[in-house]
Design an enzyme around this catalytic site. Structure first.
Site, PDB file in Angstrom:
ATOM      1  CG  ASP A   1      -1.910   1.122   1.263  1.00 50.66           C
ATOM      2  OD1 ASP A   1      -1.706   2.116   0.538  1.00 50.66           O
ATOM      3  OD2 ASP A   1      -2.900   1.002   2.006  1.00 50.66           O
ATOM      4  CG  HIS A   2       3.247   3.883  -3.243  1.00 48.95           C
ATOM      5  ND1 HIS A   2       4.228   4.371  -2.408  1.00 48.95           N
ATOM      6  CD2 HIS A   2       3.805   3.849  -4.470  1.00 48.95           C
ATOM      7  CE1 HIS A   2       5.311   4.636  -3.094  1.00 48.95           C
ATOM      8  NE2 HIS A   2       5.098   4.328  -4.353  1.00 48.95           N
TER       9      HIS A   2
END
Length: 476
Positions: free
Chosen positions: A448-449
């Site tokens: 999850d950036h």
């Protein structure tokens, strides 16, 4: 007549499907007898009856989906008490006035049955010529007076015995778990399985004590072959449409929950994926040594065990991969977890399940091996509980068992990282300027950036790869 409603057997579940009734109207049930099997968005659950009596009505049909709180079944309870034995006073007559009485109302049900009844104690009476009754106590039912010094000694010895019992129980658990997880099969049966290419961990034993017999192996092999032989007939199978080319299957249960979670994750968390090829030759050597070790006798050991340890080790060095992105009333926050509930994606006949190993960071290599075996066996048997499906912090999906090199997995909701473990196969590899055959695997990670930047994801993957290349680093 009492009616039992569908409880929330998980954490916030809203509905469940009736898979199969274990009773019918007119049957007699006892407390804790399983009366129905339901499928929730997380797992199959057997519900025990909180009542004893005669079943009067079933309020739903098999295959029907009910909302939590809807009536399940009604029971005409048995209210009469058995007659007391001759010359034996009834418990109710000799119990003290302040004895706790068990509630007749069923407690909250989570698939494990109603709460145990409160303990009923028999009234104590002092013997003639021993201790005097306590001040204010009547002649009958008075408790004996114990000197303070003796009471302290008894209390201290009870505490010591309790601690010793706890230590013995804890010491026995690994041995018991190893015995339970061990595949029972005689050498000739193992030889047949090896010749036929059958994995004994996939076979259900029908012999004494669950032992796998030769017939079990042959039956399993025949079933797999029958499935392959039926493949050419698939295109001519008849469906439900006019031209017989379409079969409709309602989406519910595990498949419905999985689809919803994957869509939410894919379109909520901005995924970024990276990959790394790893020389896992020393991992293969390490696994071979563990298999020969007496400490791991009867325990299935695979490279997944080393990878699991590597993920735990790497997460401690890069804590933000073991976290959650949480929306609150005051805005979003990142919650980093100082514990590892390691999720292991498992393909089952009912669909993809992701049970997790609680507090995996505290387990030794042997304990983790036992936990992985237990998780896989429970998932294959369809017995994974809702509690085992919740609270995961980071997930591993072992696509290598299917011969797949790598992939781009979708992050499990509530987490920020997932690692795909590809197959390990021999490939040409350059070592000190020479091309030699080595055991190579590919690791693929999705992150999850919002939480895990490119630099952090790369460092995490490099740390996992380092352990796979040299498991001895775990000793540092």
């Amino acid at each position: 007549m009492s009616t039992f409603n569908l409880p929330d057997v998980g954490e916030g579940l809203t509905e469940a499907e009736i898979v199969g009734w274990k009773v019918k109207p007119g049957d007699t049930v006892v407390v804790n007898q399983v009366f129905v099997e339901i499928e929730t968005a997380k797992s199959l659950v057997e519900l025990p009856s909180p009542y004893a009596g005669v079943v009067k009505e079933l309020h739903a049909a098999e295959g029907e989906t009910l909302a939590v709180g809807s009536p399940l079944f009604s029971v005409d309870e048995v209210g009469s008490r058995p007659a007391p034995l001759a010359n034996v006073p009834d418990v109710a007559d000799i119990a003290e006035a302040d004895t706790p009485v068990a509630s007749e109302e069923p407690g909250p049900l989570v698939g494990s049955g109603p709460k145990a009844d409160a303990v009923k104690r028999r009234a104590r009476t002092s013997r003639p010529g021993t201790n005097k009754p306590a001040k204010g106590a009547g002649a009958q039912g008075a408790a004996p007076v114990i000197p303070a010094a003796l009471a302290d000694t008894i209390s201290r010895r009870a505490a010591e015995i309790g601690q010793a019992s706890t230590r013995l129980t804890a010491a026995a658990k690994p041995a018991v778990a190893a015995f339970v997880d061990r595949v029972l099969a005689k050498p000739p049966v193992r030889k047949v399985a090896k010749e036929l290419g059958v994995d004994l961990t996939e076979v259900t034993g029908t012999g004494g004590r669950g032992e796998i017999t030769r017939d079990d192996v042959l039956s399993y092999k025949a079933q797999r072959e029958a499935e392959r032989d039926a493949a050419p007939m698939f295109w001519s199978a008849k469906g439900q449409e006019e031209d017989g080319r379409l079969i409709r299957t309602p989406v519910r249960g595990i498949r419905k929950a999985t689809a919803k979670a994957m869509v939410e994750s894919a379109f909520t968390a901005p995924h970024v994926s990276i990959f790394v090829d790893v020389d896992a030759s020393r991992t293969m050597e390490y696994v071979a040594r563990l298999k020969k070790s007496r400490d791991f006798e009867g325990i299935k050991v695979s490279p997944l065990l080393v990878l699991a340890k590597a993920v735990i080790w790497a997460a401690a060095r890069n804590p933000s991969v073991n976290a959650s992105w949480v929306e609150t009333e005051n805005g979003a926050e990142i919650q980093v977890k100082h514990f590892m509930n390691l999720g292991i994606a498992a393909a089952t006949p009912r669909g993809l399940l992701v049970p997790n190993i609680k507090e995996a960071q505290d387990l030794s290599m042997r304990e983790l091996a036992i936990a992985l075996n237990d998780l896989a066996a429970t998932a294959r048997a369809g017995k994974t509980s809702p509690a085992d499906m919740t609270g995961g912090t980071l997930t591993v999906t072992n696509i290598g068992v299917l011969g797949i090199d790598t992939g781009t997995p979708i992050i499990n909701p509530g987490e920020v990282a997932i690692l795909a473990f590809g197959t390990i196969r021999q490939k040409p590899w350059v070592v000190d300027g020479q091309v030699v055959p080595r055991w190579i695997t590919t690791l693929g990670g999705s992150f999850d950036h919002r939480v895990v930047d490119g630099d952090l994801s790369a460092r995490f993957m490099a740390d996992v790869a380092a352990i796979m290349q040299e498991p001895a680093l775990l000793l540092d």
